[in-house]
Enzyme design. Structure first.
Site, mmCIF file in Angstrom:
data_model
loop_
_atom_site.group_PDB
_atom_site.id
_atom_site.type_symbol
_atom_site.label_atom_id
_atom_site.label_comp_id
_atom_site.label_asym_id
_atom_site.label_seq_id
_atom_site.Cartn_x
_atom_site.Cartn_y
_atom_site.Cartn_z
ATOM 1 N N HIS A 121 1.876 -5.934 5.598
ATOM 2 C CA HIS A 121 1.654 -7.373 5.815
ATOM 3 C C HIS A 121 3.031 -8.057 5.830
ATOM 4 O O HIS A 121 3.950 -7.603 5.158
ATOM 5 C CB HIS A 121 0.822 -7.874 4.628
ATOM 6 C CG HIS A 121 0.308 -9.268 4.740
ATOM 7 N ND1 HIS A 121 1.087 -10.369 4.478
ATOM 8 C CD2 HIS A 121 -0.919 -9.749 5.063
ATOM 9 C CE1 HIS A 121 0.354 -11.469 4.624
ATOM 10 N NE2 HIS A 121 -0.865 -11.118 4.978
ATOM 11 N N ASP A 198 1.809 -3.479 -2.944
ATOM 12 C CA ASP A 198 1.103 -4.687 -2.516
ATOM 13 C C ASP A 198 -0.380 -4.412 -2.737
ATOM 14 O O ASP A 198 -1.015 -3.671 -1.980
ATOM 15 C CB ASP A 198 1.422 -4.952 -1.037
ATOM 16 C CG ASP A 198 0.559 -6.065 -0.449
ATOM 17 O OD1 ASP A 198 -0.371 -6.530 -1.130
ATOM 18 O OD2 ASP A 198 0.812 -6.451 0.708
ATOM 19 N N GLN A 201 -5.164 -6.140 -1.146
ATOM 20 C CA GLN A 201 -6.459 -5.695 -0.612
ATOM 21 C C GLN A 201 -7.112 -4.602 -1.452
ATOM 22 O O GLN A 201 -8.226 -4.190 -1.158
ATOM 23 C CB GLN A 201 -6.305 -5.196 0.836
ATOM 24 C CG GLN A 201 -5.854 -6.253 1.820
ATOM 25 C CD GLN A 201 -6.879 -7.366 2.034
ATOM 26 O OE1 GLN A 201 -8.050 -7.249 1.688
ATOM 27 N NE2 GLN A 201 -6.430 -8.469 2.595
ATOM 28 N N LYS A 224 -8.643 -13.490 -3.325
ATOM 29 C CA LYS A 224 -9.341 -12.437 -2.569
ATOM 30 C C LYS A 224 -10.334 -11.681 -3.456
ATOM 31 O O LYS A 224 -10.984 -10.749 -3.011
ATOM 32 C CB LYS A 224 -8.326 -11.452 -1.979
ATOM 33 C CG LYS A 224 -7.438 -12.072 -0.890
ATOM 34 C CD LYS A 224 -6.508 -11.030 -0.315
ATOM 35 C CE LYS A 224 -5.335 -11.624 0.425
ATOM 36 N NZ LYS A 224 -5.675 -12.184 1.726
ATOM 37 N N CYS A 362 -1.264 -11.259 10.195
ATOM 38 C CA CYS A 362 0.041 -11.202 9.504
ATOM 39 C C CYS A 362 0.633 -9.804 9.559
ATOM 40 O O CYS A 362 1.302 -9.375 8.599
ATOM 41 C CB CYS A 362 -0.058 -11.671 8.057
ATOM 42 S SG CYS A 362 -0.539 -13.390 7.917
#
Ligand code: PLP
Length: 408
Positions: A121, A198, A201, A224, A362
């Protein structure tokens, strides 16, 4: 777990959009919030609102207890060793920028290497580009296989003794792949590099244990995972955070201030300059309670089953291109429908009350790797079920009829 029953706890999902019951399939962008989270935030404002860490009065203590309690809740949720390792940030982006600006700018020099993947991302790409420009470090990329997965042999070949930082997304917001973070971390450590993850997600969908992964930094966003917008987390190993300098200066983060010099509070507060996102942290803690009551393993299983069902059903649509691996993926599906622009796909679906995302997500370098300018994406969460997938398939068949000429 029963997705239909869970959906009743989300007020926003009870509405009609464009004359149809809302089918919300844009969860990778942001999830919806259950009543328990909305109530926790409004209760905080109705009963406890005050600034933290400074007030001696009752509301000041309540707000501080709520904020620091939320930190404890987060630490337990991701298996951190101590609350000192939990920094509240605005989200994943701010957390990754903090590691880049504080840790990496100090750690990297001319010719050192920062290892990423082409699927990152922009939030896990541009901060490292900035570090490379400022320090003379070089960016290196672990290549992708044709289905978007990465091979351990390629990780071994890309990380070297010059590597200072490896930063990889746990789960791709486009391909749906789950990257082998534990193995990559082990290779990074063998070469003396730190591992940054990261987790934007992964945290909402999988059980995460930062100590089991052994990563050095882990970033994620509350919005999220059923929490409010504006709150996120940077986990960092204490010995690394201790030697890092703050990047934001001002109130809340200081110990002693003189006219010409100042000293900082201890961890984690030295990284939290200014009035923190108190209500956001309270909402995040409530979201974690909500998720853990359902069970992260149950959520993971539900979404994997739904993703497999969606992958099978969508594959039957003539002219559709599905991106990412066929198995071992989380609950999101990225696709294109012939030559129809994804914005047009999303617009026709919206007329049917179905919310999907269209664009580059993104991930512009990944779009170029896929040789597309944009895609559509349907992403699922705990309140979605097979009926939502069926609605999506019906909507896509209508889209096909509408743009019939553009689909081969
Ligand atoms: N990383 C990934 C994989 C994402 O999907 C996102 C959000 O879409 C981000 C980082 C950035 O998260 P935020 O905008 O909450 O900072």
């Amino acid at each position: 777990m029963n997705a239909r029953e869970l959906r009743e706890q989300f007020p926003i999902l009870q509405q009609q959009v464009n004359g149809h019951p809302l089918v919300y399939l844009d969860n990778a962008a942001t999830s919806q919030k259950p009543r328990a989270v909305l109530d926790a935030v409004s209760r905080y404002y109705e009963f406890s609102n005050s600034n933290v860490h400074r007030g001696v009065h009752t509301l000041g203590s309540r707000a501080t207890d709520a904020y620091e309690g939320a930190r404890e809740r987060v630490a337990r949720f991701i298996g951190a060793g101590s609350t000192q390792e939990i920094i509240f940030t605005r989200g994943t982006t701010t957390a990754l920028n903090l590691v880049a600006a504080s840790y990496a700018r100090e750690a990297c020099g001319e010719g050192d290497e920062i290892v990423l993947t082409p699927m990152e991302h922009h939030s896990n790409l541009i901060p490292w580009q900035q570090v490379a420009k400022a320090t003379g470090a070089v960016l290196r990329y672990i290549p992708l296989q044709s289905d978007g997965t990465i091979r351990i042999e390629d990780v071994e070949a890309t990380i070297t003794d010059r590597t200072k930082v490896v930063s990889v997304m746990y789960v791709s917001n486009v391909l749906g792949v789950i990257n082998p973070i534990k193995e990559i971390t082990e290779i990074a450590h063998r070469h003396g590099a730190v591992m940054v993850v990261d987790g934007a997600q992964s945290t909402p969908h999988l059980k995460v244990d930062v100590r089991e992964l052994d990563c050095d930094f882990y970033a994620f966003s509350g919005h999220k995972m059923c929490g409010p917008t504006g709150i996120g987390v940077l986990y960092g190993k204490k010995h690394l955070l201790e030697r890092m300098e703050p990047v934001e200066f001002g109130g809340e983060m200081i110990d002693h201030v003189d006219l010409y010099d100042s000293t900082w509070k201890e961890l984690p507060w030295k990284f939290e300059g200014g009035t923190p996102i108190i209500a956001g942290a309270v909402g995040l803690a409530a979201a974690i309670d909500f998720l853990e009551e359902i069970g992260m393993d149950a959520i993971d299983q539900h979404e994997k089953t739904l993703a497999a069902y969606a992958f099978d059903r969508l594959s039957t649509i003539e002219g559709i291109s599905l991106y990412g691996p066929t198995s071992g993926r989380v609950g999101l599906i990225t696709f294109n429908l012939g030559d129809v622009h994804p914005h047009d796909v999303a617009t026709v679906l919206d007329a049917e009350g179905i919310a999907v995302r269209a664009g580059h997500h993104c991930c512009q370098p990944l779009m170029r790797w896929l040789e597309v300018t944009a895609t559509a994406r349907a992403s699922f969460y705990l309140y979605n079920d097979e009926a939502d997938v069926d609605a999506l398939v019906d909507g896509l068949l209508k889209t096909k009829e509408f743009f019939g000429h553009a689909i081969g």
